[in-house]
Each structure stands twice: as structure tokens, then as C-alpha cells.
Enzyme design. Structure first.
Site, PDB file in Angstrom:
ATOM      1  N   GLN B 114      -1.780  68.896  45.704  1.00 41.35           N
ATOM      2  CA  GLN B 114      -1.022  67.814  45.099  1.00 41.35           C
ATOM      3  C   GLN B 114       0.182  68.453  44.443  1.00 41.35           C
ATOM      4  OE1 GLN B 114      -2.577  66.685  41.731  1.00 41.35           O
ATOM      5  NE2 GLN B 114      -2.400  64.146  42.112  1.00 41.35           N
ATOM      6  N   SER B 117       2.824  67.140  39.071  1.00 39.88           N
ATOM      7  CA  SER B 117       3.505  67.517  37.765  1.00 39.88           C
ATOM      8  C   SER B 117       4.572  68.666  37.978  1.00 39.88           C
ATOM      9  CB  SER B 117       2.232  68.347  36.901  1.00 39.88           C
ATOM     10  OG  SER B 117       1.080  67.333  36.736  1.00 39.88           O
ATOM     11  N   SER B 149      -3.490  73.157  42.336  1.00 36.13           N
ATOM     12  CA  SER B 149      -4.691  73.967  42.578  1.00 36.13           C
ATOM     13  C   SER B 149      -4.520  74.002  44.163  1.00 36.13           C
ATOM     14  CB  SER B 149      -6.069  73.523  42.109  1.00 36.13           C
ATOM     15  OG  SER B 149      -6.025  71.964  42.216  1.00 36.13           O
ATOM     16  N   GLU B 232      -8.132  60.407  41.447  1.00 35.86           N
ATOM     17  CA  GLU B 232      -8.270  61.681  40.572  1.00 35.86           C
ATOM     18  C   GLU B 232      -9.215  61.377  39.375  1.00 35.86           C
ATOM     19  OE1 GLU B 232      -4.980  63.403  38.959  1.00 35.86           O
ATOM     20  OE2 GLU B 232      -5.786  65.364  38.619  1.00 35.86           O
ATOM     21  N   GLU B 365      -5.099  61.514  25.232  1.00 33.63           N
ATOM     22  CA  GLU B 365      -4.004  60.782  24.414  1.00 33.63           C
ATOM     23  C   GLU B 365      -3.694  59.446  25.300  1.00 33.63           C
ATOM     24  OE1 GLU B 365      -4.033  64.046  24.131  1.00 33.63           O
ATOM     25  OE2 GLU B 365      -4.917  64.006  22.114  1.00 33.63           O
TER      26      GLU B 365
END
Lengths: 371, 395
Positions: B114, B117, B149, B232, B365
Site C-alpha cells: 500500500q 503515507s 510493509s 484496514e 488521536e
């Protein structure tokens, strides 16, 4: 390891349709007869209990007899349904001797196993809502071991809902007795309680007489079973209470504006409410697990109850404390009902054993001993 | 055709086992036959490894296969493909894409990773800066991705990249399938707090992607990515756990077996965490029962929060409980593990690895914000990035 491992059947942690119907009926009754201003006003009156509310709940809806088999005049339902009633009572904090009479005293009488005689006659009266009985045991006691008199002479307290009771179930060294509250030699004196919505009293027996229901051993086992059911279902009351606190806090912080925006838009507050939501969701799983274990007679029941009490006590107190804090000044007033919930939550955390005491039970059952 | 029931699924599974006896059939051949029989994921459509059956009936098939000792597709090795790429391809792919990609993905012949990010876009993923520029029939991609990963094992990647920098950030993103063998893809291991490298950095330089490997419309990539991200979070928090099955297990065993380590302070903390771990397990069990009953609740968003905190506190307690032994660490050697087991290795590893549990797949958060806004309907913070073109955002 010989500690208790998982039993075969997974517990049913959901609510059935019938349970949701029962919830709707109880909620609508409480909305009608026990809104917050009414409850607050009653706490300072001579009649903290609303007899009409009790009649409608116990007899009208039939909630008093949920645990009692139909042949003894009850509804033949289970702890799962009684737990739903307690969720709603926790949400409203209306004074009603449901947990003490319809759960604990009823469970004690059921545990005696009598099909006829005085115990089963009293059971029928409780189930039909004609009378109220409470155990003459300190409200903080988690077991009968340290909660009995030598005889029908002595002082017991604080006893929850004694002022609403017609009959006291009194464990003594000589057996378990049913004692009428208006009999000679019986005094029930109200105490000033931290929790305004569950009145406490001191019971003084001075040469009183009563009906012997069981010998000392059977009586002690029955009272232990009653207190176990009480602790297990108290978790559902704590769940309902916590849910009310979260709902009202969310409502308030969405409406209350400071700094030209709703205070509920500040992450410092949102995160606290989201955390509380997670605790309420978890408390629901723990409370349903305890109710289902009691209902099905699971061998896991003592562990399920100890886990539920060790967890839900903390959640209810946390929810009520956050409710007061996040309401700001209004949360400190007598007029706003938040204080009723804080007082109930804090008292509930001691009732039928503190979270710490229930953790000790977990330690014993799971073989995780102290040093 | 009506959807098959449990009995029909059992019958078809036995038929598969009879036609392709696991003992004498090549593993990959068996998995392909299982896919073609519609028994791979029964809730997928006919022809794509499924039978349009209710998802809750999958355990019926799995139980038959386990009893017959049939090989599985090693789901832990291909988790990203199964849990994220597949539902996204199913939801947004063209017929050609579904035909081409789902079978080798499920069988495990092609591993997926994936590419989401970036160093400059973590919690604010929609601010990502990897660019995809039109070039004739296809796209040319340049940028850097991180926390990937399996990138070094992967044949394909799901990729989001910016196709329009002149509109607000959520609207200028498109979603692609990226060929990891393209010469412009460079994968470097990213060594982490535990000493090993579970993840990679991926550098994309002039990577060419044909337009038929786009998933969803141009500029709709954010919407497509929501499907991936929702899956996910479900896959991280949603697996079934027996009592003492998580991180509390090894601590409880150590407590029972080694009385010399016990102190009063540790006892109180252990019992509190034991109760919380048991309640989290029950909460997960309740969520599963809701899913099976067809009443999915919002509880799923909370489970990851609960497990992240518990894993961290329990493993922290374990390091203390072990005393002298807790001062040691198994092995700091830089390695690239193929499988990641949060409860594996020693207490020090568990303590360090679990720090990632409140960061990966959405920080705690951000998840608290999601619960507050989507579940409790609390108002959002005032925002200054919604109507600003991506190129004008501060960074």
C-alpha cells in the site's frame, strides 16, 4: 494450569427484540413519572419513593416478577431482562427498590428452592408487586460471611431501600429469617445517604420475631447467591447511568458556546467524550456478559460478575465525574441533575463490594495470587 | 440464482475436496480450484472467487477445509492484498481489473502493498504530494512513500497520488494500481525502534502507469481510499481472541510460574489490566455478534483504540515484572521479518513494537476525533484547509 478456562458456549451479548420492547416500556414509564425535576424534588420530601411509579413498574409492566417462574406468579424471564430494566433505572436514577427487592431478595428466596411454604409465598408476593422485601445486609457487603447477626437482636446498616420494605430477610447465626418491618421490636431509621436516590436506613432488631426460612448454611448460600446476582446486575444499572451521563454531556457541549464556537468542537473535550464512549461500549459488553452468565447458569458466572463489577464501577464514576466537569458551572448546581448521577455512581462503586474487592475475586478464580 | 445456504456450501466444499484431494494436489493448484469454485470468499460475486453468499457463512467452508487438512492461502503473508486491495478493486475496479487481479491476489501468487503515507502526509493523508501527471495514454508518477510493509515482496501496489494541485486537497487525488517491478520504483528498508525493518520507504521516479490501472474516476481517489482505510481499521481490530489470548497471556503465565517476581504494586496493576483485557475481548466478541446478526455498530472504531492502549500498558508491565530479565533485549540485528507478530518474541520487543499500535492505521488521536465526530456527532474543529487549493497549503 487449572484456572478456569473458557467454557464451550459463547455468551449472547446482544439484546433480543423482546428485551428492546421491555426497555421501551420502562423508559416511557420513567419519562412520564420520573423526570429529573420530579426526582430532585422527591429526594427532599417525606416520600422519596413514588408508589404509583413502583406499582406501574412492578405490577403494570410486571418487572418485579421477571426472575420468578410463572407457577410462582412471576414472568418466567431471566436476568437478561432484569438487566435491561436496571439499565433504564440507572438512566433515570429514580428511587425504586428494584435491585434490592426484585433482584437480590428475590434471588435469595429462589436460591432456597422452596416450592411451597413461607419462602415461596413471599416470592409470589414480591413477583406480583404486592410487597417489597430487602436483605438486612450492609449495602457494601459482597458476601454473607461478614454480614450476619447472632440472632434477631442487633443493629444492621446501612441497608438499602429498607424504608420501602415490608419484609426484611435477616441472615443470623441461627438461620435466615423473614421479619416484617412493622412487627414489634423492629425499627427502620433513615440515614442521610450520599446517594439521594437510593435511601439507606439502619435496621435495629430488639427482641424481634420472624419466620425462619432456612438454616444457617442454606441461608448463607442463598444470601451469597443473591448478592452475586445483585453485583452482576448492578453493572447494568451502572451502564445505563454512564450512558445517560455521556449523552447529556454530548448534548450540552454541542449547545454550549464559548469563544464563538460550541465547546464540544474543542479536541480537548471531544477526546474525553470519545474515550468515555469507548468505556461505555466496553461496559455494555461486560454487563451483558454478566447478565447472560447469571441467566444461563454458566460456570463462568462468578468470574463474569467480578469482571463486570471491577470494570463498570469505574466507568460509571468516570462518566459522572466527566459529566459534572464538562458541564462547567451548571454541573455544580442542585438544579441540574448531574449531581444525582455522581452520587449514585459513587455509592454504586461501593455497593456489593468495591472494584478492588472484585479484582481480588478475579485473582482467586484465575490463579493470579498476591505476593 | 439464489444465494447458497450453509448446506449447499458444505456440499460444494466436499465436491471441491473430492475433485482435488489436498494430499495429492499441488498447493497453488488447490487454491486456484477453490477460487474457481467460488469458495475463496463466498460473499464475493460469482466468477470472482465467491458465490454471492452471506459473509457470515464463510466459516462453514473454512471448517470443512480445515477438517480435510486443505492448504490455506497464508492470509497473514498477503494481508494487505486481502484486507485492503481486494475490497477496493471489488468496489471500484473495472471488469477487466477484477478479472486480472483478484485471483492471483487471493491465491497468493501476487503480493500487494500500500503506497499511501508520505513523510509529509501522515494523519493528514489527503495533503499527500506524490504527483501523477498525464502523459499520453498513461500517467507518470514522482514522489516518496513511507511505512510500506511488504514493498520488497510485492508485485503490485495500491497507490494514491495528486493529479490536480489546483483544487482543494481532497479533490485532486486519484487512485492507481502501481507495478512494483517498474524500473522507477526503488524500495529501501526502514529500520525501526525494534531494530528490524518491517516497513520500507518507496521512492517513485518517473514511474509509468497505464490509464487502465486507475481505480475510480480521476480526482475521486480520496473517496476510493476511504474503502481501503475502513477495511484496514477493521482488519487491525477485528480478529477473534480467546481469554488471555492477547498480550495479557504471557504476563499471566509468568505471574503463575514465577512467584519470586510478585510484588503488591505489580499485582494491583496486573489485575486491573487483566480485567480490562477481558472486557476488551468481550467487546470484540459483542461486535462480532452484531456483525453476524447483520447489525454492525460503530464499536469497531473503538476496538483499535482499546487494544493499542492495552498492548502498551501490558507490555510495559511485563518488562517491569521480569526484573533483571526485563533489562535485556533479544536481538537488535537489522532484519526484514516476513510476518509480524505483535505478541511474539520477548517482553522488550513487545513493549517497543506496541508503541506503533497507537500510530499505525490512524493515530489514537485521529481515531478519537473520528469517534467524536462520526459516532457522537460532536462538531469539528474550525478548519482552514478545506477551500484552499493544495498547492497553496502550508508545509
Amino acid at each position: 494450569m487449572t484456572a478456569q478456562t473458557q467454557s464451550g458456549q459463547a455468551p449472547d451479548l446482544l439484546y433480543s427484540e423482546a428485551e428492546e420492547d421491555l426497555r421501551a416500556a420502562v423508559r416511557s414509564l420513567l419519562a412520564d413519572r420520573a423526570d429529573a425535576p420530579t426526582v430532585i424534588a422527591r429526594t427532599e420530601s417525606d416520600t422519596p419513593y413514588d408508589p404509583e411509579l413502583w406499582k406501574a413498574l412492578a405490577t403494570g409492566i410486571g418487572a418485579a416478577g421477571l426472575l420468578v417462574p410463572e407457577e410462582l406468579g412471576g414472568q418466567g424471564a431471566t436476568h437478561r431482562e432484569a438487566a435491561v430494566v436496571l439499565e433504564e433505572l440507572g438512566r433515570s436514577v429514580a428511587p425504586a427498590p428494584y435491585l434490592t427487592s426484585s433482584v437480590v431478595a428475590t434471588e435469595i428466596l429462589l436460591a432456597l428452592g422452596a416450592q411451597d411454604g413461607p419462602a415461596s409465598a413471599l416470592l409470589t408476593e414480591l413477583a406480583e408487586g404486592r410487597r417489597v422485601a430487602v436483605p438486612a445486609v450492609p449495602f457494601a457487603a459482597a458476601s454473607a460471611a461478614n454480614a450476619r447477626l447472632d440472632s434477631l437482636d442487633g443493629v444492621v446498616g446501612p441497608v438499602a431501600d429498607a424504608a420501602a420494605a415490608d419484609v426484611l430477610l435477616v441472615p443470623t447465626a441461627d438461620g435466615l429469617y423473614a421479619v416484617e418491618t412493622d412487627a414489634p421490636g423492629v425499627r427502620v431509621e433513615p440515614l442521610v445517604a450520599l446517594d439521594l436516590t437510593r435511601p439507606l436506613a439502619t435496621v435495629t432488631l430488639d427482641g424481634a420475631s420472624g419466620t425462619r426460612l432456612a438454616d444457617a448454611d442454606a441461608g448463607r448460600r442463598a444470601v451469597d447467591r443473591g448478592l452475586l446476582a445483585g453485583a452482576g446486575l448492578l453493572a447494568s444499572e451502572q451502564l445505563g447511568l454512564a450512558e445517560w451521563c455521556l449523552t447529556e454531556t454530548v448534548r450540552h457541549t454541542r449547545e454550549r458556546h464559548q469563544f464563538n464556537r460550541p465547546v464540544g468542537s474543542f479536541q480537548a473535550l471531544k477526546h474525553r467524550m470519545a474515550q468515555l464512549w469507548l468505556e461505555v461500549v466496553s461496559a455494555r459488553a461486560a454487563a451483558r456478559n454478566a447478565a447472560d452468565a447469571l441467566a444461563t447458569g454458566s460456570p463462568d458466572t462468578p468470574l463474569a460478575v467480578a469482571v463486570a463489577q471491577a470494570y463498570c464501577s469505574k466507568v460509571a464514576v468516570h462518566a459522572a465525574e466527566e459529566c459534572v466537569q464538562l458541564h462547567g458551572g451548571i454541573g455544580m448546581t442542585w438544579e441540574h441533575p448531574a449531581h444525582l448521577y455522581l452520587k449514585r455512581a459513587k455509592a454504586d462503586a461501593t455497593a456489593y463490594g468495591t472494584a478492588g474487592r472484585h479484582r481480588e475475586t478475579v485473582a482467586a478464580l484465575m490463579e493470579l495470587p498476591a505476593p | 440464482m439464489t444465494a447458497p445456504d450453509a448446506a449447499e456450501l458444505r456440499r460444494r466444499t466436499r465436491e471441491l475436496l473430492a475433485a482435488h484431494p489436498p494430499a495429492t494436489t499441488d498447493r497453488t493448484d488447490f487454491l486456484k480450484a477453490r477460487f474457481d469454485a467460488g469458495l475463496a470468499w463466498v460473499h464475493y460475486p460469482v466468477g470472482l472467487g465467491g458465490l454471492d453468499a452471506p459473509r457470515s457463512l464463510q466459516p462453514v467452508v473454512d471448517a470443512e477445509l480445515v477438517a480435510a487438512d486443505a492448504p490455506d492461502n497464508d492470509p497473514r503473508r498477503i494481508g494487505i492484498g486481502l484486507g485492503m486491495a481486494a475490497p477496493t478493486i471489488l468496489g471500484f475496479g473495472t471488469d477487466e481489473q477484477k478479472e486480472r487481479f483478484l485471483r492471483p491476489l487471493w491465491v497468493g501468487e501476487e503480493v500487494w502493498c500500500q503506497l499511501f503515507s508520505e513523510p509529509g502526509a501522515g494523519s493528514d493523508l489527503a495533503a499527500l504530494g506524490t504527483r501523477a501527471v498525464r502523459d499520453g495514454e498513461g500517467w507518470v508518477v514522482d514522489g516518496q512513500k513511507v511505512w510500506t510493509s511488504s514493498a520488497h515482496l510485492a508485485r503490485w501496489a495500491i497507490l494514491i497520488a495528486r493529479t490536480d494541485p489546483d483544487v482543494p486537497k481532497h479533490r485532486g487525488i486519484s487512485y492507481f494500481i502501481c507495478d512494483m517491478t517498474d524500473p522507477g520504483v526503488e524500495v529501501r528498508p526502514l529500520r525501526q525502534i525494534t531494530g528490524e525493518a518491517e516497513f520500507n520507504e518507496v521512492f517513485l521516479t518517473g514511474v509509468r502507469i497505464p490509464d487502465n490501472r486507475r481505480l475510480g474516476a480521476v480526482g475521486e481517489g480520496w473517496k476510493v481510499a476511504q474503502t481501503t482505510l475502513m477495511n484496514e481499521r477493521v482488519s487491525i481490530g477485528g480478529s477473534r481472541i480467546p481469554r488471555e489470548g492477547g498480550m495479557i497471556g504471557p504476563v499471566a503465565r509468568t505471574w503463575r510460574e514465577r512467584p519470586e517476581l510478585r510484588t503488591h504494586d505489580l499485582h494491583q496493576r496486573l489485575l486491573t489490566l487483566w480485567v480490562e483485557a477481558e472486557v476488551a475481548r468481550l467487546t470484540g466478541e459483542r461486535l462480532r455478534q452484531q456483525l453476524v446478526a447483520g447489525q454492525p455498530g460503530p464499536e469497531g472504531s473503538g476496538m483499535k483504540l482499546a487494544f493499542a492502549r492495552l498492548n502498551q500498558e501490558i507490555s510495559g508491565l511485563e518488562v517491569e515484572l521480569l526484573g533483571d530479565e526485563g533489562l535485556l533485549y533479544g536481538d537488535w540485528t537489522m532484519r526484514r521479518p516476513e510476518l509480524v507478530d505483535f505478541t511474539g518474541r520477548d517482553a522488550g520487543y513487545r513493549y517497543l513494537r506496541s508503541k506503533g499500535n497507537s500510530i499505525e492505521g490512524g493515530t489514537s488521536e485521529v481515531l478519537l476525533n473520528i469517534v467524536a465526530e462520526r459516532v457522537l456527532a460532536l462538531p469539528s474543529e474550525p478548519r482552514n484547509d478545506k477551500d484552499v487549493a493544495w498547492k497553496d497549503l502550508s508545509r
